[in-house]
Scaffold this motif. Sequence first.
Motif, PDB file in Angstrom:
ATOM      1  N   ALA A  98       0.817  -1.220   0.000  1.00 14.36           N
ATOM      2  CA  ALA A  98       0.000   0.000   0.000  1.00 14.36           C
ATOM      3  C   ALA A  98       0.848   1.267   0.000  1.00 14.36           C
ATOM      4  N   SER A  99       2.137   1.166  -0.330  1.00 17.83           N
ATOM      5  CA  SER A  99       3.021   2.329  -0.261  1.00 17.83           C
ATOM      6  C   SER A  99       2.868   3.262  -1.452  1.00 17.83           C
ATOM      7  N   THR A 100       2.175   2.852  -2.512  1.00 18.47           N
ATOM      8  CA  THR A 100       1.930   3.733  -3.649  1.00 18.47           C
ATOM      9  C   THR A 100       0.440   3.998  -3.782  1.00 18.47           C
ATOM     10  N   SER A 101       0.108   5.176  -4.289  1.00 16.06           N
ATOM     11  CA  SER A 101      -1.299   5.540  -4.464  1.00 16.06           C
ATOM     12  C   SER A 101      -1.981   4.650  -5.493  1.00 16.06           C
ATOM     13  N   TRP A 102      -1.204   4.122  -6.438  1.00 16.12           N
ATOM     14  CA  TRP A 102      -1.798   3.254  -7.461  1.00 16.12           C
ATOM     15  C   TRP A 102      -2.338   1.973  -6.834  1.00 16.12           C
TER      16      TRP A 102
ATOM     17  N   CYS B  89      -8.957  15.827  -1.023  1.00 17.40           N
ATOM     18  CA  CYS B  89      -8.418  15.147   0.165  1.00 17.40           C
ATOM     19  C   CYS B  89      -7.083  15.777   0.564  1.00 17.40           C
ATOM     20  N   SER B  90      -6.648  15.520   1.791  1.00 18.39           N
ATOM     21  CA  SER B  90      -5.431  16.151   2.313  1.00 18.39           C
ATOM     22  C   SER B  90      -4.180  15.698   1.561  1.00 18.39           C
ATOM     23  N   TRP B  91      -4.150  14.436   1.114  1.00 16.96           N
ATOM     24  CA  TRP B  91      -2.963  13.924   0.409  1.00 16.96           C
ATOM     25  C   TRP B  91      -2.780  14.636  -0.932  1.00 16.96           C
ATOM     26  N   SER B  92      -3.864  14.888  -1.630  1.00 16.71           N
ATOM     27  CA  SER B  92      -3.779  15.601  -2.903  1.00 16.71           C
ATOM     28  C   SER B  92      -3.432  17.066  -2.701  1.00 16.71           C
ATOM     29  N   MET B  93      -3.931  17.654  -1.625  1.00 17.04           N
ATOM     30  CA  MET B  93      -3.648  19.059  -1.363  1.00 17.04           C
ATOM     31  C   MET B  93      -2.184  19.308  -1.015  1.00 17.04           C
TER      32      MET B  93
END
Length: 727
Positions: free
Chosen positions: A542-546, A593-597
Motif C-alpha cells: 500500500a506504499s503507492t497511491s496506485w 483530500c489532504s494527500w492531494s492538497m
Amino acid sequence: MGQGMEEEVAQSVSDLPVQNPHGEEFSAADLTWVKYASSEHHCDDVALIPYDRMEAFISGESSNPECPTRFHIERSRKREEGSLREYRSDEYLLHRIYWCSFGPENYGEGGTILPSRKFRLNTRNRAARPQSMRGCTCHFAIKRLYARPSLLLIIYHERRHVNKSGFICHGPLDRDAIGPGARRVPYVGSEIQQQTMSLIYLGVPEENILQTHIEGIQRYCSSDAKVDSLASQYVQKLGMIIKRSTHELDLDDQASIRMWVDRNKKSVFFYQDSNETDAFILGIQTEWQCQQMMRFGHQSLLASHSSFGVSKLKYPLHTLLVFDSMQHALPVAWIITRSVTKKDTLKWMRALTDRIHSIDSTWRISGFIIDDPASELDPIRDVFACPVLFSLWHIRRTWLKNIMKKCSNIEVQREIFIQLGKIVYSIWSAKNPMNALEQLFQDFVDQTAFIKYFKSFWVPKLEMWIDSIRNLPLASQESCVAIEAYHLKLKAKAYDDVLLNALQRVDWLVHKLTTELHSSYWINLFADESGSFPDVKAEYIASTSWQRALQIPDEAVHFDNNEPHLAKVASQKDPSQMWTVWNPGSEFSLCDCSWSMQGNLCKHALKVNMMCGARKDFQPSLSLQSFQRVLLGLWQKPMDDSFSLDLSVAWAMQMQERIQHVAELATSDGIAQVAEKLPIQWTRRRGRKTATKRTSPVVLPHSNSSLQRDSTPTKNRKRKRLSTFSG
C-alpha cells in the motif's frame, strides 16, 4: 568428495552417466566425479545431472556443514537453440560460473584481525557490516548441453574452500576465526545479517528481531541454549554498532569519501574524484541492487529520478529505478554528482552497464524514463540502445505544490491547476501553448505571488519542457506514481532529524543511502516475496497511491452527467464521506483530500482516471495521445528516404505487436493461452534444423551506427574451427 573417483579420463560427455540423487537437495558428496579433458577443459572433475536439479545441487553445496556459504554467479553466457550447425558434445545453451561468496577477492589482506566469523563484529568498522571476502577459490561451472538440453554438466574447478595459499579461509575449520569458540558459533550468512540490520533500522523490538534471527540460523544448525545465547549477543552487538555508527570517517569530507570507497569496493561501480578538469562522480550499487537491476530491468523499463537535493545537498543525487512485480520503484543505483555533461554521463552509464554485462551479456532494457528535459539523450541511446520516455510526475507535483503555497483561495487553486493542465494537453494541437499561458496570466493577474514565481522560474525553460513532452513518448501514470512514491520515501529518510551542516557532506548522504534506505527496500521486497513479515508486506503493497486505488471498488465512484467536470468517490473508512475529484480523466485532476492538497497523486483521482479510460465521454490520457503522435510520425516518414521509412514501419509494427500481446494477456486466463497463439519463427540459415517459438521482439536501435553494430555478424574463426571437431 564423492562416492568414488574414476582414474580413467573421459573424452566425451556422451560417455558420462546421468546421476539423479534422491532428496530435495544434494551436494558434490552425493555424486560420482569423473575426470574429463577437452580442448577447453584441462582434466577437470565433472558430473552429469538433469537440468531441473540444478537449484537442488547449488542449495546442497551451500549447506556444507564444514564451510557453509552461498554461491554467486560470477559469469554467464547463453546461446539460442539452432544457432550452431556443428557442435561438440559439451557445447552449451547456458554456461555459468558459480563462485563461493567468500571470494574471489580478499578484503582481509594486510589486516591483523580477519573478520571471517560473522558472530564477532569489528566495532571499529564504521560501515556496520564487516566485509566477508576471504579470497576463497572454490568455484564450479555448469553447462546446459546444446545437444541434450534436459541435462546439465557440472565442472568443478576447485572443490576446496581455501585461499591462494591453500589454507581454509572461512567456516568452523578456519584457523583465523576470532574467539575460542569459533567452531561452535552458528553461521550467519549475508541474507540473515541484512535481515537483522533492516529490522533494527525499522525500529522493531529487540526480542522480535532475536526470534527472527534464531529462526534464520536454524537453517544451518540446530538450536540449543548456547546457540541462542550467542545469537542474542550477536543481535545486541549489531544493534549497538548501528546506533554508534557515524558517517564521518574523517573530518575532511573528501578524505572520508575516499576511505569509504576503499572499504566498499564491491558497492562502487564508478568513482571519479574532483580536480581542476574532472567533476566529482560517485556511483553506488550494492550486490543486492545489481541483482534486482538484472532481474527486474531485463526487457523492462529503467527510470531516472534526477536532481534530488539540488538546493540543499552538496552534490545532487541521481537514482536509477526499476519496477518490481507490484510496479513499485526500486532503487538499483545511486549517482552523486553535479555534472550533467554528456561526457561524464557517458562514463558512469558505461561503467554500470559493463558491470551488468560482465555477469549476463544478454541483459538489456526496453525503455528509459527521464523526468528532466535537460537530461542528455545521446548517452542513453548509445549505452542502452532503447527508446526514451518522458515522465510528467515532477512538473505536475511542482506546479501543484506552489499553487497551494502561493494561492490562498481553494477555487482559484483548482482553476489555475486545471488551466495549466489544459495548456499541456494543447501541445499537440494547432494552438500555441505560450499564447494560452499569456491568457492564463491575464485571467489571474490578481494572484501576484504565483504569477511572479511562474514567470521567473518556469517561463525561461518552459519551451524546453514543451519540446520534450511533444517529441518524446510519455510514461504512464502508474510509473509516475511509483517514481513519486520513491521521491517521498527518499525525502523522508534523507531529511529526517538531520543537522543542517550534515547536508553539505557527501559521506552523510552515502551513509543514509547504504544503511537506512537500502535496508528499508531490502526488507520490503523480502517480506513481499517470502511472506515472513505480514505487516511489513501490507505496508509495502500500500506504499503507492496506485495500489491503494486498486483497493477502491468501482461502486464507490459516482459520475454525474449534469456535472461532467467532477466525480465523487466514497470513503472506504466512512461511506458517508465523499471526496470530490475535479477534471476527471486528466493527469492534472485534483482531489479535495489532504494527500492531494500536499501536491501528491492521490488514490481517489487515480481510481477515477482508471474508470475514465474505458469511457468514451472523456478525453484520452496524455500518454496515449503522445503515443498516437509517435505512431503517426513514424508512418508519415518521407517516401524518398527508404531507410527511414523501413525503420519507421518496423518500429510501428513492433509497437503494435507488443500492444496486441499485452491486451491479449490482460483479457486471457493465463500466459499459456497467449504463448500457444504465437507464430513459429525460423532461426537464421545456419540453424534451420529446428523451429523455435518467438520469444520477444527485437528492439531496434535509434541510430545508424548502432544498427550497423547490432546487425553485422561478428566472425569468430577460432570458434568455427573448433566446431568442426565433435567431442
